[in-house]
Design a protein around this motif. Structure first.
Motif, PDB file in Angstrom:
ATOM      1  N   ILE A 135      23.875   1.611 -42.089  1.00  0.00           N
ATOM      2  CA  ILE A 135      25.107   1.091 -41.502  1.00  0.00           C
ATOM      3  C   ILE A 135      25.819   2.165 -40.694  1.00  0.00           C
ATOM      4  N   SER A 136      25.902   3.388 -41.225  1.00  0.00           N
ATOM      5  CA  SER A 136      26.553   4.478 -40.488  1.00  0.00           C
ATOM      6  C   SER A 136      25.831   4.762 -39.176  1.00  0.00           C
ATOM      7  N   GLY A 137      24.501   4.745 -39.218  1.00  0.00           N
ATOM      8  CA  GLY A 137      23.737   4.986 -37.995  1.00  0.00           C
ATOM      9  C   GLY A 137      24.011   3.936 -36.943  1.00  0.00           C
ATOM     10  N   ALA A 138      24.075   2.673 -37.364  1.00  0.00           N
ATOM     11  CA  ALA A 138      24.360   1.596 -36.418  1.00  0.00           C
ATOM     12  C   ALA A 138      25.762   1.745 -35.826  1.00  0.00           C
ATOM     13  N   LEU A 139      26.736   2.042 -36.672  1.00  0.00           N
ATOM     14  CA  LEU A 139      28.109   2.191 -36.191  1.00  0.00           C
ATOM     15  C   LEU A 139      28.232   3.378 -35.249  1.00  0.00           C
ATOM     16  N   GLY A 140      27.526   4.462 -35.540  1.00  0.00           N
ATOM     17  CA  GLY A 140      27.527   5.612 -34.642  1.00  0.00           C
ATOM     18  C   GLY A 140      26.915   5.274 -33.296  1.00  0.00           C
ATOM     19  N   ASP A 141      25.836   4.512 -33.304  1.00  0.00           N
ATOM     20  CA  ASP A 141      25.211   4.082 -32.046  1.00  0.00           C
ATOM     21  C   ASP A 141      26.198   3.283 -31.191  1.00  0.00           C
TER      22      ASP A 141
END
Length: 202
Positions: A135-141
């Protein structure tokens, strides 16, 4: 300052939600900083499959959620762990947020720039760190700023077991980590308000 918590439990209201209960700990700490916290339980809404911000059909509730995401300074995605992964509801929410990659504000910045985000996870099985990273990776993207330690979770190890609301073990750690998460989210959001990120170079 505004915060939006999107609870991605599979349980419709008014069923008790373990994920909601832990997310409330984070919300309580945010409120001590005078943050206005709003909760949405995504499963209660008709969020259609798609990767656009506009409605994909009559009754699609995503445009209203999208407006709330844009209005918030702080976004928290709260998800249970199922099979070691984020819930299907969380995945649906992130897929709809994919459209924000191509949306910009009046200064040509991605619309998620200068907003911060974090993750809350519950589950009676392993996989919390994996869910946080996905989830953090997606939000960072998408463009959100993810401060250090912008997450909290609760689980009791591998295999089946009791739920968060059924067992007090581990609550103190999850709560203290949740309060630290709220502190980091608030102060990062305040810093970005004072000194916003510029539009990226073309």
């Amino acid at each position: 300052m505004k915060a939006l918590v999107i609870n991605c439990t599979l349980k419709p209201s008014p069923d008790p939600s373990n994920t909601q209960a832990l997310a409330e700990v984070v919300a309580q700490q945010l409120r001590t900083y005078s943050v206005d916290v709003e909760f949405l339980r995504a499963v209660d809404l008709d969020i259609r499959p798609g990767v656009v911000s506009e409605a994909v059909g009559p009754g699609d509730d995503w445009p209203g959620v999208h407006r709330r995401v844009l209005d918030a300074d702080i976004l928290i995605i709260a998800s249970p762990t199922w099979l070691g992964r984020p819930s299907s509801v969380a995945q649906r929410v992130l897929e709809r947020m994919d459209a924000m990659l191509s949306e910009t504000d009046d200064e040509e910045r991605p619309v998620a720039f200068n907003k911060v985000a974090g993750v809350v996870v519950t589950g009676n099985e392993d996989g919390a760190h994996h869910v946080i990273s996905e989830i953090s990776g997606a939000l960072g993207d998408i463009g959100f700023t993810i401060p250090g330690q912008a997450w909290t979770y609760w689980h009791l190890g591998p295999g089946p077991g009791p739920d968060y609301l059924d067992d007090d073990r581990g609550h103190d750690w999850a709560a203290s980590t949740g309060r630290a998460m709220a502190c980091n989210l608030f102060h990062a959001a305040r810093a970005l308000t004072a000194m916003p990120l510029p539009a990226p170079p073309s």
